[in-house]
Design an enzyme around this catalytic site. Structure first.
Site, PDB file in Angstrom:
ATOM      1  N   CYS A 179      24.595   5.914   8.070  1.00  0.00           N
ATOM      2  CA  CYS A 179      23.986   4.619   7.893  1.00  0.00           C
ATOM      3  C   CYS A 179      24.947   3.423   8.341  1.00  0.00           C
ATOM      4  O   CYS A 179      24.793   2.704   8.854  1.00  0.00           O
ATOM      5  CB  CYS A 179      23.365   4.366   6.393  1.00  0.00           C
ATOM      6  SG  CYS A 179      22.851   5.800   5.662  1.00  0.00           S
ATOM      7  N   THR A 219       1.031  -1.157  -0.136  1.00  0.00           N
ATOM      8  CA  THR A 219       0.096  -0.093  -0.003  1.00  0.00           C
ATOM      9  C   THR A 219       0.721   1.449  -0.108  1.00  0.00           C
ATOM     10  O   THR A 219       1.815   1.280   0.634  1.00  0.00           O
ATOM     11  CB  THR A 219      -0.941  -0.084   1.059  1.00  0.00           C
ATOM     12  OG1 THR A 219      -1.736  -1.299   1.310  1.00  0.00           O
ATOM     13  CG2 THR A 219      -2.016   0.953   1.144  1.00  0.00           C
TER      14      THR A 219
HETATM   15  N1  PLP Z   1      22.433   6.012  -0.812  1.00  0.00           N
HETATM   16  C1  PLP Z   1      23.066   7.061  -0.354  1.00  0.00           C
HETATM   17  C2  PLP Z   1      24.322   7.488  -1.242  1.00  0.00           C
HETATM   18  C3  PLP Z   1      22.612   7.506   0.869  1.00  0.00           C
HETATM   19  O1  PLP Z   1      23.698   8.504   1.613  1.00  0.00           O
HETATM   20  C4  PLP Z   1      21.783   6.877   1.764  1.00  0.00           C
HETATM   21  C5  PLP Z   1      21.433   7.357   3.011  1.00  0.00           C
HETATM   22  O2  PLP Z   1      22.002   8.341   3.657  1.00  0.00           O
HETATM   23  C6  PLP Z   1      21.009   5.835   1.067  1.00  0.00           C
HETATM   24  C7  PLP Z   1      21.312   5.399  -0.284  1.00  0.00           C
HETATM   25  C8  PLP Z   1      19.892   5.206   1.720  1.00  0.00           C
HETATM   26  O3  PLP Z   1      18.687   6.061   1.667  1.00  0.00           O
HETATM   27  P1  PLP Z   1      17.343   5.677   2.587  1.00  0.00           P
HETATM   28  O4  PLP Z   1      17.815   6.130   3.883  1.00  0.00           O
HETATM   29  O5  PLP Z   1      16.404   6.480   2.077  1.00  0.00           O
HETATM   30  O6  PLP Z   1      17.065   4.207   2.519  1.00  0.00           O
END
Ligand code: PLP
Length: 377
Positions: A318, A227
């Site tokens: 991340c 959804t």
């Molecule tokens: N790709 C890059 C270059 C990023 O900097 C990030 C997140 O910081 C992502 C992918 C992942 O994106 P999302 O947090 O929206 O999953």
């Protein structure tokens, strides 16, 4: 941070558009109409074909759909990842290899892909190439048109199509970018990188050659079942609208802050530049600046700054979940190993103030001098 306008738009849509677009009743039809309007709006804001818009839960999912689509191929062949890729791309290596693909990593020098090495990896059995537009740690911007043209030239010789995927997550909203002119096959975007909400993003898929591994109710041309997050999509469009309106003035503000940080920090003994400088004439994101402070490991510096309400990271946010990885990351980007454990990534945007930068400069100066008594909380 989500902009006020995006927040208001989210709130309004979540409150007033409560149907499921796949439902046949009146509320469902209302939601389906809203979704179609939003799709057209996204397409117009990004200047792309409406059929190429696939809403996702963010950049990670958009990258995954494009990459894992290769697993439908009956005969696995070669995949090229740039060494600069975010974990949302690079972490697919193990699965692809397990499934019989040969994954080769194209090396970089100081944050830029080595184009000659890249070209030499283009064998006749390459199926997929992933090169990100702008790097999330050091802010370097790759020359995607040149790389795409290497790939398309090779296709002419081999007679085989190569899927060119681009992680554009860091680029959208930072520079004027016309995706449709890049001749790429897919790209990933994420709303929270341009003051939209978290958990919403987009896969730009103009070639129609993708098939998702994840199956569901057939939403998003069958590429992303589930959804749809209409309130998130509405808020993402509002954030995109703001970008369109303010991109030049925001860019000026960010450039001003970048110059201030560079001038003040690089005049300080004990602070080393990692990202290229604005005046180096290289293509960079002005909003991402990496430095190295040998006096302390990154973790100590980020902790002290955080205690002073200054929030920077020691790599990509991340990959802070996987420490060993981000320490290696900078080496993979082609930087010397001694910089990696002392890396600080400063990212800023339209809402960052000069006062915040001044406080950061003052704290970093204390840290670089090794005298941290004044900044310990
Ligand atoms: N790709 C890059 C270059 C990023 O900097 C990030 C997140 O910081 C992502 C992918 C992942 O994106 P999302 O947090 O929206 O999953």
């Amino acid at each position: 941070m989500m902009s006020e306008r995006a927040l208001d738009a989210y709130h309004d849509a979540a409150r007033h558009c409560i149907g499921n677009p796949s439902a046949a009743h009146a509320l469902g039809r209302q939601a389906a109409t809203m979704l179609q309007d939003m799709r057209e709006k996204t397409a117009s804001l990004l200047d792309i074909d409406v059929k190429s818009v696939v809403y996702t839960s963010g950049g990670t999912e958009a990258n995954s759909i494009a990459i894992l689509s290769q697993l439908w191929r009956r005969s696995p062949k070669r995949v090229i990842f740039s060494s600069l890729e975010h974990a949302a791309v690079s972490q697919h290596k193990r699965l692809l290899e397990t499934m019989g693909f040969e994954v080769v990593v194209a090396p970089s020098i100081n944050g830029y892909l080595d184009v000659d090495k890249f070209r030499s990896l283009l064998s006749d059995d390459v199926q997929l190439v992933c090169v990100m537009l702008a790097n999330n740690v050091v802010g370097t911007v790759q020359d995607i048109p040149a790389l795409v043209s290497c790939v398309r030239e090779h296709e002419k010789l081999s007679g085989r199509r190569i899927h060119f995927h681009c992680d554009a997550v860091q680029m959208i909203g930072k520079k004027d970018l016309k995706l449709s002119t890049l001749d790429i096959d897919s790209a990933a975007m994420s709303a929270h990188k341009f003051q939209g909400p978290r958990g919403v993003g987009l896969l730009y898929a103009p070639s129609g050659s993708l098939e998702s591994l994840s199956k569901g109710g057939g939403q998003e041309h069958g590429l992303r079942g589930g959804t749809e997050n209409i309130a998130g999509i509405v808020a993402m469009n509002t954030a995109l609208e703001d970008i369109r309106e303010n991109i030049h003035q925001d860019a000026q503000h960010v450039l001003h802050l970048r110059k201030l940080l560079e001038d003040q920090l690089y005049a300080t003994r004990g602070i080393m530049p990692v990202s290229p400088r604005v005046d180096d004439g290289k293509d960079i994101l002005n909003s991402v600046m990496a430095i190295s402070i040998p006096a302390f490991p990154s973790e100590v510096t980020t902790r002290i700054l955080s205690d002073n309400k200054l929030y920077v990271s020691s790599g990509s946010a991340c990959s802070n979940n996987a420490k060993r990885q981000h320490n290696r990351q900078l080496v993979d980007f082609g930087y010397p190993a001694h910089m990696a454990n002392h890396l600080i990534r400063i990212s800023f945007g339209p809402s960052t103030t000069e006062e915040e930068c001044d406080r950061l400069i003052s704290c970093l100066r204390h840290i670089a001098s090794g005298n941290i008594t004044n900044v310990m909380r």
